[in-house]
Enzyme design. Structure first.
Site, PDB file in Angstrom:
ATOM      1  N   CYS A   2      17.525  14.917 -19.522  1.00 60.88           N
ATOM      2  CA  CYS A   2      16.720  15.200 -20.706  1.00 60.88           C
ATOM      3  C   CYS A   2      17.294  16.428 -21.415  1.00 60.88           C
ATOM      4  O   CYS A   2      17.639  17.419 -20.787  1.00 60.88           O
ATOM      5  CB  CYS A   2      15.251  15.467 -20.434  1.00 60.88           C
ATOM      6  SG  CYS A   2      14.386  14.071 -19.736  1.00 60.88           S
ATOM      7  N   ARG A  27      22.832  14.304 -21.749  1.00 65.24           N
ATOM      8  CA  ARG A  27      21.853  14.610 -20.694  1.00 65.24           C
ATOM      9  C   ARG A  27      20.896  13.451 -20.420  1.00 65.24           C
ATOM     10  O   ARG A  27      20.130  13.476 -19.466  1.00 65.24           O
ATOM     11  CB  ARG A  27      21.040  15.846 -21.077  1.00 65.24           C
ATOM     12  CG  ARG A  27      21.877  17.067 -21.328  1.00 65.24           C
ATOM     13  CD  ARG A  27      21.013  18.215 -21.748  1.00 65.24           C
ATOM     14  NE  ARG A  27      20.178  18.685 -20.661  1.00 65.24           N
ATOM     15  CZ  ARG A  27      20.525  19.600 -19.782  1.00 65.24           C
ATOM     16  NH1 ARG A  27      21.711  20.154 -19.850  1.00 65.24           N
ATOM     17  NH2 ARG A  27      19.703  19.973 -18.830  1.00 65.24           N
ATOM     18  N   TRP A  73      15.981  11.138 -20.243  1.00 64.65           N
ATOM     19  CA  TRP A  73      16.450  10.364 -19.095  1.00 64.65           C
ATOM     20  C   TRP A  73      15.193  10.104 -18.285  1.00 64.65           C
ATOM     21  O   TRP A  73      14.590  11.033 -17.740  1.00 64.65           O
ATOM     22  CB  TRP A  73      17.474  11.163 -18.294  1.00 64.65           C
ATOM     23  CG  TRP A  73      18.126  10.359 -17.214  1.00 64.65           C
ATOM     24  CD1 TRP A  73      19.224   9.563 -17.341  1.00 64.65           C
ATOM     25  CD2 TRP A  73      17.733  10.280 -15.839  1.00 64.65           C
ATOM     26  NE1 TRP A  73      19.533   8.986 -16.134  1.00 64.65           N
ATOM     27  CE2 TRP A  73      18.636   9.409 -15.191  1.00 64.65           C
ATOM     28  CE3 TRP A  73      16.714  10.843 -15.088  1.00 64.65           C
ATOM     29  CZ2 TRP A  73      18.545   9.099 -13.837  1.00 64.65           C
ATOM     30  CZ3 TRP A  73      16.617  10.531 -13.736  1.00 64.65           C
ATOM     31  CH2 TRP A  73      17.529   9.668 -13.128  1.00 64.65           C
ATOM     32  N   ASN A  99      11.696  18.797 -20.033  1.00 61.20           N
ATOM     33  CA  ASN A  99      12.786  18.366 -19.162  1.00 61.20           C
ATOM     34  C   ASN A  99      12.418  18.819 -17.758  1.00 61.20           C
ATOM     35  O   ASN A  99      12.220  20.008 -17.535  1.00 61.20           O
ATOM     36  CB  ASN A  99      14.092  19.032 -19.628  1.00 61.20           C
ATOM     37  CG  ASN A  99      15.206  18.926 -18.600  1.00 61.20           C
ATOM     38  OD1 ASN A  99      15.241  17.990 -17.811  1.00 61.20           O
ATOM     39  ND2 ASN A  99      16.120  19.880 -18.604  1.00 61.20           N
ATOM     40  N   GLY A 100      12.278  17.881 -16.830  1.00 62.45           N
ATOM     41  CA  GLY A 100      11.901  18.249 -15.464  1.00 62.45           C
ATOM     42  C   GLY A 100      10.851  17.289 -14.932  1.00 62.45           C
ATOM     43  O   GLY A 100      10.677  16.197 -15.471  1.00 62.45           O
ATOM     44  N   GLU A 484      36.943   9.284  -5.532  1.00 61.46           N
ATOM     45  CA  GLU A 484      36.706   9.702  -6.922  1.00 61.46           C
ATOM     46  C   GLU A 484      37.175   8.618  -7.902  1.00 61.46           C
ATOM     47  O   GLU A 484      36.497   8.347  -8.903  1.00 61.46           O
ATOM     48  CB  GLU A 484      37.415  11.047  -7.171  1.00 61.46           C
ATOM     49  CG  GLU A 484      37.326  11.595  -8.584  1.00 61.46           C
ATOM     50  CD  GLU A 484      35.915  11.839  -9.094  1.00 61.46           C
ATOM     51  OE1 GLU A 484      34.942  11.748  -8.331  1.00 61.46           O
ATOM     52  OE2 GLU A 484      35.787  12.081 -10.307  1.00 61.46           O
ATOM     53  N   LYS A 488      34.760   6.708 -10.603  1.00 58.66           N
ATOM     54  CA  LYS A 488      35.024   6.658 -12.048  1.00 58.66           C
ATOM     55  C   LYS A 488      34.898   5.231 -12.552  1.00 58.66           C
ATOM     56  O   LYS A 488      34.273   4.971 -13.574  1.00 58.66           O
ATOM     57  CB  LYS A 488      36.438   7.179 -12.395  1.00 58.66           C
ATOM     58  CG  LYS A 488      36.708   8.656 -12.300  1.00 58.66           C
ATOM     59  CD  LYS A 488      35.898   9.516 -13.215  1.00 58.66           C
ATOM     60  CE  LYS A 488      34.599   9.822 -12.627  1.00 58.66           C
ATOM     61  NZ  LYS A 488      34.140  11.031 -12.179  1.00 58.66           N
ATOM     62  N   GLU A 491      31.181   3.921 -12.437  1.00 60.58           N
ATOM     63  CA  GLU A 491      30.224   4.548 -13.358  1.00 60.58           C
ATOM     64  C   GLU A 491      30.400   4.053 -14.776  1.00 60.58           C
ATOM     65  O   GLU A 491      29.422   3.894 -15.489  1.00 60.58           O
ATOM     66  CB  GLU A 491      30.318   6.074 -13.487  1.00 60.58           C
ATOM     67  CG  GLU A 491      30.858   6.889 -12.455  1.00 60.58           C
ATOM     68  CD  GLU A 491      30.777   8.395 -12.733  1.00 60.58           C
ATOM     69  OE1 GLU A 491      29.690   8.971 -12.719  1.00 60.58           O
ATOM     70  OE2 GLU A 491      31.844   8.997 -12.926  1.00 60.58           O
ATOM     71  N   HIS A 507      38.460  -2.195   9.298  1.00 57.58           N
ATOM     72  CA  HIS A 507      37.161  -2.264   9.966  1.00 57.58           C
ATOM     73  C   HIS A 507      36.064  -2.792   9.042  1.00 57.58           C
ATOM     74  O   HIS A 507      34.905  -2.427   9.188  1.00 57.58           O
ATOM     75  CB  HIS A 507      36.795  -0.888  10.527  1.00 57.58           C
ATOM     76  CG  HIS A 507      37.817  -0.370  11.478  1.00 57.58           C
ATOM     77  ND1 HIS A 507      37.999  -0.910  12.729  1.00 57.58           N
ATOM     78  CD2 HIS A 507      38.762   0.603  11.342  1.00 57.58           C
ATOM     79  CE1 HIS A 507      38.995  -0.271  13.340  1.00 57.58           C
ATOM     80  NE2 HIS A 507      39.479   0.643  12.514  1.00 57.58           N
ATOM     81  N   LYS A 606      24.352  13.365 -17.243  1.00 56.31           N
ATOM     82  CA  LYS A 606      25.363  14.322 -16.789  1.00 56.31           C
ATOM     83  C   LYS A 606      24.770  15.427 -15.930  1.00 56.31           C
ATOM     84  O   LYS A 606      25.418  15.945 -15.028  1.00 56.31           O
ATOM     85  CB  LYS A 606      26.053  14.934 -18.001  1.00 56.31           C
ATOM     86  CG  LYS A 606      27.223  15.767 -17.591  1.00 56.31           C
ATOM     87  CD  LYS A 606      28.346  15.702 -18.551  1.00 56.31           C
ATOM     88  CE  LYS A 606      29.583  16.349 -17.975  1.00 56.31           C
ATOM     89  NZ  LYS A 606      30.236  15.499 -16.979  1.00 56.31           N
TER      90      LYS A 606
END
Ligand code: G6P
Length: 611
Positions: A2, A27, A73, A99-100, A484, A488, A491, A507, A606
């Protein structure tokens, strides 16, 4: 998680808020809304992006010099128009953006409903604005006091801005656990989740601390705690410039940020390597360097990409400095009752410096007497303020939701730290220390060389267009990079991708390999080269398509792999900084080809300020 932005001054507020919302959209982008105070208190809000809101308000009355905006968000309540912020109180005299998370919202809501309050949304936020109105309603407490008293009743995290129709020249903001920056101009004030909406109007900023509220009216700012103690805000100068937050001719922020890496890696080490004096100087480390040198154990905490950087940190510190290291997901660490002692040194890694789980992990470790060292990118954010010592990564603002330059900057700082601690502990000879520093200094120009493969990678991306699964393999320093690279891809292109230690493939994941499953392998000439070559053979024997990241001049892997991308030769310890670049580019081009929103992938945000 947010974004909030607000303005109070003499200019028309709407264009400032709208531009600010675009800047903060990284955000969260489930819905957007705006409230304008101009005698009336008008709220316009909608599910969707800021551009949808912009269309929605066309032709509506957006005049006014006091306003606030929110980009969401979603946590409580699905992303629809009703749950979009701002939220009104019952009488529509107050409006709030938040926001929160208000954790005790259910019990407060219940009580307010018994008193006749009617709620229009499923959000936790709406409860707070109703509570403010309830406290304010019989005139016993003014606007400021009503907000203050309400904040004393709520449990959870918040960055809020509230407007009141009855106080047409006032704006109140408050924070606990979620960031708020105040911009201080000539007779005008800005409030935002980060400095990006403020930067083009003023460089003078003050960061609200937890439990503080800012009351701005008649050109005057008052900061007090929610315990009612007047505070003097510490005003500082922003160092960021406007170019850093614009796309600068690139199609996407992610591509711009990938291309910025030669510079951002150089910035992360700038002024920190003293080759003549043969030492690394991390300014924020100071006397805490000895804590590292004598540490019995280092624990690294982080989330997402920052956790991957932490894994590189583990390999570096154990390999070179010979200190046992554990890498923990902050969210697990904080809840699993870990053993933490006063002898432990904790490294907390975070791009945003606001990740709720990482912050909570820090508080837990602090309460057990451990020493906390932060590695963060956003200057003035919450994590650097919660740690004992730390180093900024100096990568500059990262706006693409998928982290790229922040990762390489985090790894650069960890590399410097590992080199220095190893040197101090005498676990590497001076000659190796010197050689490593020299090689590290050559990394930015080697990254430039890797970036030249962009066109080749763009063509290669076609192969991934219709794939549903991919596997990324690496060993040693290549393993965190495999993780990583897979992150990428998943996402931003929504192709399922898994990172695996190359030898572990046998395995489990090997069962998935067929012509439909590309396997990306970090197969550079390092300690485990031969073993990785065998792993590639195993994939080929099962008709898998192999994309290999190889060392310049390699012939063996090139012959077996279907596609190969070269990177310059480097010391093993520096491999992550080079080998991750082609994987970032690959994910980028696959996502573009698949028509995905590269900078704002679905469901992600983010800065994750909720646990
Ligand atoms: C989110 C972001 C990731 C990031 C992670 C940790 O999931 O989308 O890119 O790696 O949070 O964030 P931090 O700011 O603590 O590095």
């Amino acid at each position: 998680m947010c974004g909030i932005v607000a303005y109070i001054g003499k200019r028309q507020a709407f264009p400032i808020i709208l531009k600010g919302l675009y800047r903060l959209e990284y955000r969260g982008y489930d819905s957007a809304g705006i409230a304008i105070l101009n005698g009336e208190l008008n709220v316009y809000k909608q599910a969707g992006k800021v551009s949808d809101l912009e269309k929605f308000v066309e032709g509506k009355n957006v005049n006014g010099t006091i306003a606030m905006g929110h980009t969401r968000w979603a946590t409580h309540g699905e992303p629809n128009d009703r749950n979009a912020h701002p939220h009104f109180s019952d009488t529509r005299n107050f409006a709030i953006i938040h926001n929160g998370i208000i954790e005790n919202y259910a019990s407060i809501k219940e009580e307010l409903m018994q008193r006749g309050h009617k709620f229009r949304s499923e959000t936790d936020t709406e409860v707070l604005v109703h509570l403010i109105e309830e406290i304010n309603k019989n005139g016993k407490f003014d606007f400021d006091e009503s907000v203050r008293l309400a904040l004393n009743e709520v449990v959870g995290a918040y960055a809020i801005v509230i407007l009141s129709k009855k106080d047409p020249n006032k704006l109140i903001a408050a924070r606990k656990g979620s960031p708020i920056v105040l911009g201080i101009g000539e007779g005008e004030y800005f409030v935002a989740s980060d400095a990006t909406p403020i930067i083009e109007y003023t460089k003078n900023v003050a960061y609200l601390n937890d439990g503080e509220m800012a009351i701005i009216s008649d050109g005057k700012l008052t900061v007090k705690t929610i315990g009612n103690k007047i505070m003097v805000p510490y005003i500082q100068q922003l160092e960021m410039n406007i170019e850093a937050i614009e796309k600068g001719g690139y199609d996407h922020f992610m591509l711009k940020e990938i291309y910025e890496q030669p510079r951002s890696i150089a910035d992360s080490m700038r002024g920190r390597i003293d080759s003549r004096g043969l030492r690394v100087r991390l300014g924020g480390l100071g006397e805490y360097e000895n804590k590292f040198v004598n540490a019995k154990r280092v624990i690294i905490v982080g989330c997402g990409t920052s956790w991957h950087a932490g894994l590189v940190g583990e390999y570096l510190i154990e390999d070179l400095a010979r200190i046992p290291v554990e890498v923990e997901y902050a969210s697990e660490f904080r809840y699993r009752n870990p053993v933490i002692t006063e002898d432990d040194v904790i490294i907390a890694i975070s791009q945003s410096g606001e990740t709720a789980d990482t912050l909570a992990a820090i508080e837990l470790a602090k309460s057990k007497g451990a020493t906390i060292f932060g590695i963060c990118n956003v200057v003035g954010s919450s994590i650097p303020r919660a740690t004992h010592a730390g180093s900024y990564t100096h990568a500059g603002p990262e706006i693409g939701v998928a982290s790229t330059k922040a990762f390489t900057a985090q790894v650069t700082v960890l590399t410097l730290l590992a080199f220095q601690i190893a040197h101090r502990r005498g676990t590497i000879p001076a000659s190796r220390f010197q050689a490593l520093l020299n090689e590290l200094e050559s990394i930015p120009s080697k990254v430039e060389i890797v970036l030249k493969s962009n066109e080749k990678i763009r063509v290669l991306a076609q192969q991934f267009l219709n794939m549903r699964n991919t596997l990324y393999l690496g060993r040693g320093y290549g393993f965190p990079v495999a993780l990583e690279g897979a992150l990428k891809l998943k996402e931003i292109s929504y192709i399922h991708a898994e990172g695996y230690p190359a030898a572990e493939m046998k395995h489990g994941p090997i069962a998935l390999i067929d012509e439909e499953m590309p396997v990306v392998v970090i197969a550079t000439k390092n300690a485990s080269y031969e073993k990785v070559v065998s792993n590639i053979q195993e994939v080929k024997a099962r008709k898998g398509m192999v994309v290999a990241i190889v060392t310049e001049g390699d012939q063996v892997v090139k012959e077996i792999a279907d596609f190969s991308i070269e990177i310059p030769e480097c010391d093993d310890t520096l491999l992550p900084l080079l080998s991750v670049i082609p994987l970032q580019l690959l994910a980028y081009h696959v996502a573009v080809l698949r028509g995905c929103n590269v900078d704002q992938p679905r469901n992600l945000a983010k800065s994750v300020t909720v646990e």
